[in-house]
Write a protein that holds these residues in place. Structure first.
Motif, PDB file in Angstrom:
ATOM      1  N   THR A   1       0.847  -1.179   0.000  1.00 22.43           N
ATOM      2  CA  THR A   1       0.000   0.000   0.000  1.00 22.43           C
ATOM      3  C   THR A   1       0.886   1.234   0.000  1.00 22.43           C
ATOM      4  O   THR A   1       1.766   1.375   0.836  1.00 22.43           O
ATOM      5  CB  THR A   1      -0.909   0.030   1.241  1.00 22.43           C
ATOM      6  N   VAL A   2       0.643   2.104  -0.935  1.00 24.21           N
ATOM      7  CA  VAL A   2       1.412   3.331  -1.039  1.00 24.21           C
ATOM      8  C   VAL A   2       0.775   4.376  -0.133  1.00 24.21           C
ATOM      9  O   VAL A   2      -0.438   4.477  -0.041  1.00 24.21           O
ATOM     10  CB  VAL A   2       1.436   3.827  -2.503  1.00 24.21           C
ATOM     11  N   ASP A   3       1.598   5.145   0.551  1.00 25.67           N
ATOM     12  CA  ASP A   3       1.099   6.183   1.436  1.00 25.67           C
ATOM     13  C   ASP A   3       0.312   7.197   0.617  1.00 25.67           C
ATOM     14  O   ASP A   3       0.859   7.847  -0.264  1.00 25.67           O
ATOM     15  CB  ASP A   3       2.278   6.855   2.139  1.00 25.67           C
ATOM     16  N   SER A   4      -0.955   7.322   0.893  1.00 29.35           N
ATOM     17  CA  SER A   4      -1.812   8.201   0.112  1.00 29.35           C
ATOM     18  C   SER A   4      -2.013   9.553   0.777  1.00 29.35           C
ATOM     19  O   SER A   4      -2.818  10.351   0.334  1.00 29.35           O
ATOM     20  CB  SER A   4      -3.164   7.533  -0.126  1.00 29.35           C
ATOM     21  N   GLU A   5      -1.282   9.806   1.842  1.00 29.47           N
ATOM     22  CA  GLU A   5      -1.395  11.088   2.526  1.00 29.47           C
ATOM     23  C   GLU A   5      -0.847  12.172   1.610  1.00 29.47           C
ATOM     24  O   GLU A   5       0.207  12.033   1.012  1.00 29.47           O
ATOM     25  CB  GLU A   5      -0.607  11.038   3.827  1.00 29.47           C
ATOM     26  N   GLY A   6      -1.560  13.285   1.519  1.00 28.83           N
ATOM     27  CA  GLY A   6      -1.156  14.359   0.628  1.00 28.83           C
ATOM     28  C   GLY A   6       0.025  15.157   1.144  1.00 28.83           C
ATOM     29  O   GLY A   6       0.412  15.068   2.321  1.00 28.83           O
ATOM     30  N   ARG A   7       0.600  15.969   0.287  1.00 24.91           N
ATOM     31  CA  ARG A   7       1.776  16.758   0.646  1.00 24.91           C
ATOM     32  C   ARG A   7       1.448  17.800   1.702  1.00 24.91           C
ATOM     33  O   ARG A   7       2.224  18.050   2.623  1.00 24.91           O
ATOM     34  CB  ARG A   7       2.337  17.433  -0.601  1.00 24.91           C
ATOM     35  N   ILE A   8       0.293  18.441   1.567  1.00 25.53           N
ATOM     36  CA  ILE A   8      -0.085  19.474   2.533  1.00 25.53           C
ATOM     37  C   ILE A   8      -0.334  18.857   3.902  1.00 25.53           C
ATOM     38  O   ILE A   8       0.095  19.384   4.934  1.00 25.53           O
ATOM     39  CB  ILE A   8      -1.316  20.255   2.043  1.00 25.53           C
ATOM     40  N   ALA A   9      -1.000  17.708   3.948  1.00 25.08           N
ATOM     41  CA  ALA A   9      -1.253  17.040   5.224  1.00 25.08           C
ATOM     42  C   ALA A   9       0.053  16.630   5.890  1.00 25.08           C
ATOM     43  O   ALA A   9       0.200  16.746   7.110  1.00 25.08           O
ATOM     44  CB  ALA A   9      -2.155  15.830   5.012  1.00 25.08           C
ATOM     45  N   ARG A  10       1.010  16.162   5.124  1.00 24.35           N
ATOM     46  CA  ARG A  10       2.321  15.814   5.694  1.00 24.35           C
ATOM     47  C   ARG A  10       3.002  17.053   6.249  1.00 24.35           C
ATOM     48  O   ARG A  10       3.594  17.021   7.324  1.00 24.35           O
ATOM     49  CB  ARG A  10       3.208  15.175   4.628  1.00 24.35           C
ATOM     50  N   PHE A  11       2.930  18.175   5.515  1.00 19.96           N
ATOM     51  CA  PHE A  11       3.543  19.409   5.974  1.00 19.96           C
ATOM     52  C   PHE A  11       2.894  19.878   7.270  1.00 19.96           C
ATOM     53  O   PHE A  11       3.580  20.243   8.225  1.00 19.96           O
ATOM     54  CB  PHE A  11       3.413  20.491   4.893  1.00 19.96           C
ATOM     55  N   GLU A  12       1.553  19.860   7.311  1.00 21.31           N
ATOM     56  CA  GLU A  12       0.840  20.277   8.516  1.00 21.31           C
ATOM     57  C   GLU A  12       1.180  19.384   9.699  1.00 21.31           C
ATOM     58  O   GLU A  12       1.333  19.860  10.821  1.00 21.31           O
ATOM     59  CB  GLU A  12      -0.677  20.251   8.278  1.00 21.31           C
ATOM     60  N   ARG A  13       1.297  18.101   9.466  1.00 18.86           N
ATOM     61  CA  ARG A  13       1.635  17.179  10.543  1.00 18.86           C
ATOM     62  C   ARG A  13       3.048  17.448  11.056  1.00 18.86           C
ATOM     63  O   ARG A  13       3.311  17.430  12.252  1.00 18.86           O
ATOM     64  CB  ARG A  13       1.522  15.736  10.061  1.00 18.86           C
ATOM     65  N   ARG A  14       3.969  17.731  10.160  1.00 21.63           N
ATOM     66  CA  ARG A  14       5.359  17.945  10.562  1.00 21.63           C
ATOM     67  C   ARG A  14       5.591  19.322  11.177  1.00 21.63           C
ATOM     68  O   ARG A  14       6.327  19.460  12.147  1.00 21.63           O
ATOM     69  CB  ARG A  14       6.277  17.773   9.362  1.00 21.63           C
ATOM     70  N   PHE A  15       4.982  20.351  10.594  1.00 23.90           N
ATOM     71  CA  PHE A  15       5.313  21.706  11.009  1.00 23.90           C
ATOM     72  C   PHE A  15       4.145  22.476  11.606  1.00 23.90           C
ATOM     73  O   PHE A  15       4.329  23.552  12.163  1.00 23.90           O
ATOM     74  CB  PHE A  15       5.873  22.495   9.824  1.00 23.90           C
ATOM     75  N   GLY A  16       2.929  21.987  11.499  1.00 30.75           N
ATOM     76  CA  GLY A  16       1.761  22.716  11.961  1.00 30.75           C
ATOM     77  C   GLY A  16       1.649  22.823  13.462  1.00 30.75           C
ATOM     78  O   GLY A  16       1.087  23.769  13.991  1.00 30.75           O
ATOM     79  N   GLY A  17       2.208  21.900  14.218  1.00 26.72           N
ATOM     80  CA  GLY A  17       2.062  21.901  15.667  1.00 26.72           C
ATOM     81  C   GLY A  17       3.099  22.725  16.391  1.00 26.72           C
ATOM     82  O   GLY A  17       3.024  22.896  17.597  1.00 26.72           O
ATOM     83  N   ARG A  18       4.071  23.261  15.704  1.00 22.14           N
ATOM     84  CA  ARG A  18       5.137  24.022  16.355  1.00 22.14           C
ATOM     85  C   ARG A  18       4.668  25.437  16.665  1.00 22.14           C
ATOM     86  O   ARG A  18       3.861  26.021  15.953  1.00 22.14           O
ATOM     87  CB  ARG A  18       6.364  24.081  15.456  1.00 22.14           C
ATOM     88  N   GLU A  19       5.252  25.998  17.720  1.00 18.54           N
ATOM     89  CA  GLU A  19       4.956  27.388  18.049  1.00 18.54           C
ATOM     90  C   GLU A  19       5.642  28.292  17.057  1.00 18.54           C
ATOM     91  O   GLU A  19       6.776  28.043  16.659  1.00 18.54           O
ATOM     92  CB  GLU A  19       5.459  27.723  19.455  1.00 18.54           C
ATOM     93  N   GLN A  20       4.962  29.354  16.678  1.00 14.05           N
ATOM     94  CA  GLN A  20       5.572  30.320  15.780  1.00 14.05           C
ATOM     95  C   GLN A  20       6.381  31.299  16.605  1.00 14.05           C
ATOM     96  O   GLN A  20       6.024  31.635  17.732  1.00 14.05           O
ATOM     97  CB  GLN A  20       4.504  31.046  14.987  1.00 14.05           C
ATOM     98  N   THR A  21       7.473  31.738  16.051  1.00 14.55           N
ATOM     99  CA  THR A  21       8.316  32.698  16.744  1.00 14.55           C
ATOM    100  C   THR A  21       8.239  34.039  16.036  1.00 14.55           C
ATOM    101  O   THR A  21       8.035  34.120  14.829  1.00 14.55           O
ATOM    102  CB  THR A  21       9.770  32.212  16.796  1.00 14.55           C
TER     103      THR A  21
END
Length: 91
Positions: A64-84
């Motif tokens: 099974t190929v990962d069907s998660e989209g690019r934006i969802a991956r970006f949000e998961r990786r960087f969306g939870g960080r505090e902005q400075t």
């Protein structure tokens, strides 16, 4: 069709060695090897490494190929960080 410009189209047996499966079809493929088929005729046989009987896509054993989209991956990786702010302190 113009004569003498096209290869001969004839019955050929394709044999999938991995699955132990053979099927009769028409093709322009040629071979020096022959096989006696169920109908009593002798046909040229072409050995293939993979066919629909052994291909993972057709057998259901495909990964099974990962069907998660690019934006969802970006949000998961960087969306939870505090902005400075510009000075490096959290805003």
């Amino acid at each position: 069709m113009q004569q003498d410009k096209h290869p001969a189209y004839h019955p050929v047996v394709f044999r999938d060695r991995a699955a132990g499966y053979a099927f009769l079809t028409r093709s322009t493929a040629t071979s020096d090897q022959t096989i006696d088929w169920d109908d009593g005729q002798t046909y040229p046989v072409v050995d293939v490494e993979i066919s629909s009987e052994s291909h993972p896509f057709y057998t259901g054993k495909a990964r099974t190929v990962d069907s998660e989209g690019r934006i969802a991956r970006f949000e998961r990786r960087f969306g939870g960080r505090e902005q400075t702010s510009g000075d490096g302190t959290p805003s």
